[in-house]
Design a protein around this motif. Structure first.
Motif: not given
Length: 101
Positions: A53-57, A80-82
């Motif tokens: 996960a790229r930063g806040t993306e 994962r927070g996805f």
């Protein structure tokens, strides 16, 4: 997951690949071989292990009905927070009912 036509393992099993792609760019970002003694449902962790996960993306995973599983949802959202979008079909009546309530 896709079975590669004409490709076989040393044990004469079909060769199946499971891939993740970025929709916007249309490029594959991860791919794993699905072991012959299982299916792609069991390979979600292996496939996405290297997907950062790229930063806040935000990462939004789309998946077909085969992956509409509690373990998959808990891994994606909890570990994962996805975010995810899953297909829900009639073979899971309680889930389908909760979607339309």
């Amino acid at each position: 997951g896709k079975v590669l036509r004409g490709a076989w393992t040393d044990e004469n099993d079909q060769f199946t690949l499971f891939s993740a792609m970025v929709h916007r760019e249309g490029v594959t970002i991860a791919q794993v071989q699905v072991p012959a003694d299982t299916n792609e449902i069991t390979q979600v962790r292996a496939l996405l292990a290297g997907v950062p996960a790229r930063g806040t993306e935000r990462v939004v995973v789309t998946m077909d009905a085969a992956h509409t599983q509690r373990d998959t949802a808990e891994y994606l959202a909890g570990e994962r927070g996805f975010d995810y979008v899953a297909t829900c079909k009639g073979n899971q009546p309680a889930l389908l009912k909760s979607v339309f309530m």
